[in-house]
Design a protein around this motif. Structure first.
Motif, PDB file in Angstrom:
ATOM      1  N   PRO A 166      -0.843 -25.205   0.985  1.00 47.61           N
ATOM      2  CA  PRO A 166      -0.252 -24.072   1.692  1.00 47.61           C
ATOM      3  C   PRO A 166       1.131 -24.404   2.202  1.00 47.61           C
ATOM      4  O   PRO A 166       1.450 -25.569   2.439  1.00 47.61           O
ATOM      5  CB  PRO A 166      -1.218 -23.830   2.853  1.00 47.61           C
ATOM      6  N   SER A 167       1.962 -23.373   2.370  1.00 48.49           N
ATOM      7  CA  SER A 167       3.346 -23.596   2.817  1.00 48.49           C
ATOM      8  C   SER A 167       3.356 -24.036   4.282  1.00 48.49           C
ATOM      9  O   SER A 167       2.473 -23.691   5.056  1.00 48.49           O
ATOM     10  CB  SER A 167       4.137 -22.310   2.652  1.00 48.49           C
ATOM     11  N   ALA A 168       4.418 -24.776   4.628  1.00 47.26           N
ATOM     12  CA  ALA A 168       4.489 -25.372   5.966  1.00 47.26           C
ATOM     13  C   ALA A 168       4.753 -24.327   7.048  1.00 47.26           C
ATOM     14  O   ALA A 168       4.232 -24.399   8.143  1.00 47.26           O
ATOM     15  CB  ALA A 168       5.589 -26.421   5.995  1.00 47.26           C
ATOM     16  N   GLY A 169       5.562 -23.294   6.743  1.00 46.90           N
ATOM     17  CA  GLY A 169       5.952 -22.315   7.746  1.00 46.90           C
ATOM     18  C   GLY A 169       4.871 -21.267   8.011  1.00 46.90           C
ATOM     19  O   GLY A 169       4.817 -20.682   9.088  1.00 46.90           O
ATOM     20  N   ALA A 170       4.053 -21.022   7.028  1.00 46.11           N
ATOM     21  CA  ALA A 170       3.069 -19.945   7.158  1.00 46.11           C
ATOM     22  C   ALA A 170       1.901 -20.373   8.034  1.00 46.11           C
ATOM     23  O   ALA A 170       1.583 -21.562   8.104  1.00 46.11           O
ATOM     24  CB  ALA A 170       2.564 -19.574   5.779  1.00 46.11           C
ATOM     25  N   PRO A 171       1.288 -19.422   8.756  1.00 43.55           N
ATOM     26  CA  PRO A 171       0.128 -19.796   9.576  1.00 43.55           C
ATOM     27  C   PRO A 171      -1.038 -20.197   8.695  1.00 43.55           C
ATOM     28  O   PRO A 171      -1.160 -19.734   7.562  1.00 43.55           O
ATOM     29  CB  PRO A 171      -0.184 -18.505  10.353  1.00 43.55           C
ATOM     30  N   PRO A 172      -1.890 -21.094   9.189  1.00 42.43           N
ATOM     31  CA  PRO A 172      -3.010 -21.532   8.360  1.00 42.43           C
ATOM     32  C   PRO A 172      -3.968 -20.378   8.052  1.00 42.43           C
ATOM     33  O   PRO A 172      -4.130 -19.462   8.853  1.00 42.43           O
ATOM     34  CB  PRO A 172      -3.690 -22.609   9.227  1.00 42.43           C
ATOM     35  N   TYR A 173      -4.586 -20.462   6.910  1.00 43.92           N
ATOM     36  CA  TYR A 173      -5.473 -19.390   6.461  1.00 43.92           C
ATOM     37  C   TYR A 173      -6.769 -19.395   7.271  1.00 43.92           C
ATOM     38  O   TYR A 173      -7.378 -20.438   7.479  1.00 43.92           O
ATOM     39  CB  TYR A 173      -5.784 -19.600   4.971  1.00 43.92           C
ATOM     40  N   GLU A 174      -7.106 -18.236   7.753  1.00 44.33           N
ATOM     41  CA  GLU A 174      -8.378 -18.112   8.486  1.00 44.33           C
ATOM     42  C   GLU A 174      -9.269 -17.134   7.741  1.00 44.33           C
ATOM     43  O   GLU A 174      -8.848 -16.002   7.455  1.00 44.33           O
ATOM     44  CB  GLU A 174      -8.117 -17.597   9.904  1.00 44.33           C
ATOM     45  N   PRO A 175     -10.475 -17.527   7.447  1.00 44.91           N
ATOM     46  CA  PRO A 175     -11.344 -16.581   6.723  1.00 44.91           C
ATOM     47  C   PRO A 175     -11.715 -15.404   7.619  1.00 44.91           C
ATOM     48  O   PRO A 175     -11.814 -15.557   8.847  1.00 44.91           O
ATOM     49  CB  PRO A 175     -12.576 -17.440   6.380  1.00 44.91           C
ATOM     50  N   PRO A 176     -11.849 -14.225   7.038  1.00 47.78           N
ATOM     51  CA  PRO A 176     -12.184 -13.059   7.877  1.00 47.78           C
ATOM     52  C   PRO A 176     -13.550 -13.226   8.531  1.00 47.78           C
ATOM     53  O   PRO A 176     -14.432 -13.904   7.996  1.00 47.78           O
ATOM     54  CB  PRO A 176     -12.198 -11.897   6.867  1.00 47.78           C
ATOM     55  N   ALA A 177     -13.644 -12.629   9.722  1.00 49.11           N
ATOM     56  CA  ALA A 177     -14.920 -12.720  10.458  1.00 49.11           C
ATOM     57  C   ALA A 177     -16.022 -12.018   9.663  1.00 49.11           C
ATOM     58  O   ALA A 177     -15.758 -11.005   9.005  1.00 49.11           O
ATOM     59  CB  ALA A 177     -14.759 -12.053  11.815  1.00 49.11           C
ATOM     60  N   PRO A 178     -17.206 -12.577   9.686  1.00 48.51           N
ATOM     61  CA  PRO A 178     -18.278 -11.944   8.898  1.00 48.51           C
ATOM     62  C   PRO A 178     -18.606 -10.538   9.430  1.00 48.51           C
ATOM     63  O   PRO A 178     -18.603 -10.300  10.635  1.00 48.51           O
ATOM     64  CB  PRO A 178     -19.466 -12.894   9.091  1.00 48.51           C
ATOM     65  N   LEU A 179     -18.803  -9.661   8.502  1.00 50.62           N
ATOM     66  CA  LEU A 179     -19.093  -8.265   8.876  1.00 50.62           C
ATOM     67  C   LEU A 179     -20.506  -8.163   9.462  1.00 50.62           C
ATOM     68  O   LEU A 179     -21.390  -8.949   9.101  1.00 50.62           O
ATOM     69  CB  LEU A 179     -18.993  -7.379   7.625  1.00 50.62           C
ATOM     70  N   PRO A 180     -20.657  -7.241  10.385  1.00 50.18           N
ATOM     71  CA  PRO A 180     -22.021  -7.079  10.925  1.00 50.18           C
ATOM     72  C   PRO A 180     -22.966  -6.556   9.828  1.00 50.18           C
ATOM     73  O   PRO A 180     -22.521  -5.854   8.909  1.00 50.18           O
ATOM     74  CB  PRO A 180     -21.846  -6.043  12.037  1.00 50.18           C
ATOM     75  N   PRO A 181     -24.178  -6.930   9.885  1.00 53.74           N
ATOM     76  CA  PRO A 181     -25.094  -6.476   8.828  1.00 53.74           C
ATOM     77  C   PRO A 181     -25.230  -4.944   8.835  1.00 53.74           C
ATOM     78  O   PRO A 181     -25.124  -4.308   9.896  1.00 53.74           O
ATOM     79  CB  PRO A 181     -26.432  -7.141   9.213  1.00 53.74           C
TER      80      PRO A 181
END
Lengths: 172, 187
Positions: free
Chosen positions: B163-178
């Motif tokens: 990943p690029s140095a300037g960009a914020p780290p990737y965060e996986p989306p929060a799991p959707l409620p069932p």
């Protein structure tokens, strides 16, 4: 990707080999022209190389008692550049760390061979100067050929300008 | 985007390369395997890798080296004009020529005189200057590109897919409620 670079690396290697081959031919041409009594032409070639080499006759190879216009180390360097671009040593590119180690080793060898006699650790020999130049030239040229191949591989993957402008227009 | 970022390191390294390669005594360091030219390429690669948010490829290093070599040659040529005016047109070249002729064995005295008179002619200084510039440009392009490419290989320690140095780290989306259970229909 690696296969693509390998298949495309022949044409940049040819371009590089042509460039370094021309430089090497000029080096050989200087004493040959002198031996054929074309002294003015030989003088022009020697003058041209004088800005990149000290041209001390005792530290240069000679062809029929006529010294080359570059020293032992430069002769090795230019020949190494030609060899590296002709054959492209794949072992250097096994991984980024191997490539880095090869460059550092070749640079260390040439620096050590150049600096140690200046400090007085040992007196350099013609073979040492030539071989360290040859090693550095071969490694450098091999990396250069890979870089050129990567540059040519990158070019077709850029988006065409028409597509970009449509995309920009669409976003506005 | 990356081409614009390339200009600043190429300018800094190219100007340094050009000045150091044309100064009378300091330029002698170029006799050590074009050290200033390779050094200029290395400096450009270091500055470019340091500022680049994405990993730099060897191909980019080649482009950077070509730009550095071109700028260096132009700066060097511009520096040599006032220097040659100070020393007199062709004076340095004549001295160099005499040294070169002394290195060449078996040059008859009349040939030596002929070559010296040829180089003393009006306008020959300009011709030598142009030929010298073309030769210098070729070698500068080749060696600055070599320096810049090995510089990228040495200084770039990020992996191509990282990943690029300037960009914020990737965060996986929060799991959707069932999803709510389907309504049970009473028969």
């Amino acid at each position: 990707m690696r296969r693509l670079i390998r298949s495309n690396s022949r044409s940049p290697r040819t371009v590089l080999a042509a460039a370094w081959g021309t430089v090497c031919s000029l080096i050989i041409a200087a004493p040959v022209l002198s031996l054929l009594s074309f002294h003015a032409a030989s003088c022009i070639v020697r003058l041209a190389f004088s800005c990149v080499c000290h041209q001390i006759p005792e530290r240069s190879f000679a062809l029929m008692a006529c010294p080359l216009p570059v020293c032992h180390r430069c002769a090795g360097l230019y020949l190494g550049m030609l060899i590296g671009s002709l054959f492209g040593i794949e072992a250097v590119h096994r991984s980024a760390s191997v490539r880095r180690a090869c460059i550092l080793a070749a640079a260390a060898a040439i620096l050590l061979d150049a600096l140690a006699p200046a400090v007085g650790l040992w007196t350099g020999t013609a073979a040492g100067r030539f071989s360290t130049g040859l090693l550095f030239g071969t490694v450098t040229s091999s990396v250069l050929a890979r870089g050129l191949a990567e540059l040519l591989c990158d070019a077709p993957r850029r988006p065409p300008p028409l597509q970009t402008s449509i995309l920009k227009g669409g976003l506005q | 985007m990356n081409e614009e970022r390339m200009l600043k390191p190429a300018l800094i390294a190219g100007v340094l390369l050009g000045i150091l390669s044309s100064l009378p005594v300091i330029s002698a360091f170029n006799c050590v395997c074009c050290a200033w030219v390779i050094g200029g390429g290395l400096l450009a690669a270091y500055l470019y890798v340091k500022d680049s948010p994405v990993p730099v490829t060897l191909g980019r290093g080649v482009l950077l080296g070509l730009l550095t070599g071109l700028i260096g040659s132009i700066v060097s040529a511009l520096f040599l004009i006032p220097l040659s005016m100070l020393t007199g047109p062709g004076m340095g070249i004549l001295e160099q020529l005499r040294g070169t002729l002394n290195q060449m064995p078996n040059v008859p005295p009349e040939t030596r005189r002929m070559i010296e008179s040829l180089y003393s002619r009006e306008g020959i200084g300009t011709a030598i200057y142009v030929v010298g510039f073309i030769f210098m440009l070729t070698l500068n392009l080749l060696f600055a590109t070599a320096g810049s490419t090995i510089g990228v290989a040495l200084f770039e320690k990020r992996k191509p897919g990282s990943p690029s140095a300037g960009a914020p780290p990737y965060e996986p989306p929060a799991p959707l409620p069932p999803p709510p259970p389907p309504p049970v229909e009473n028969p």
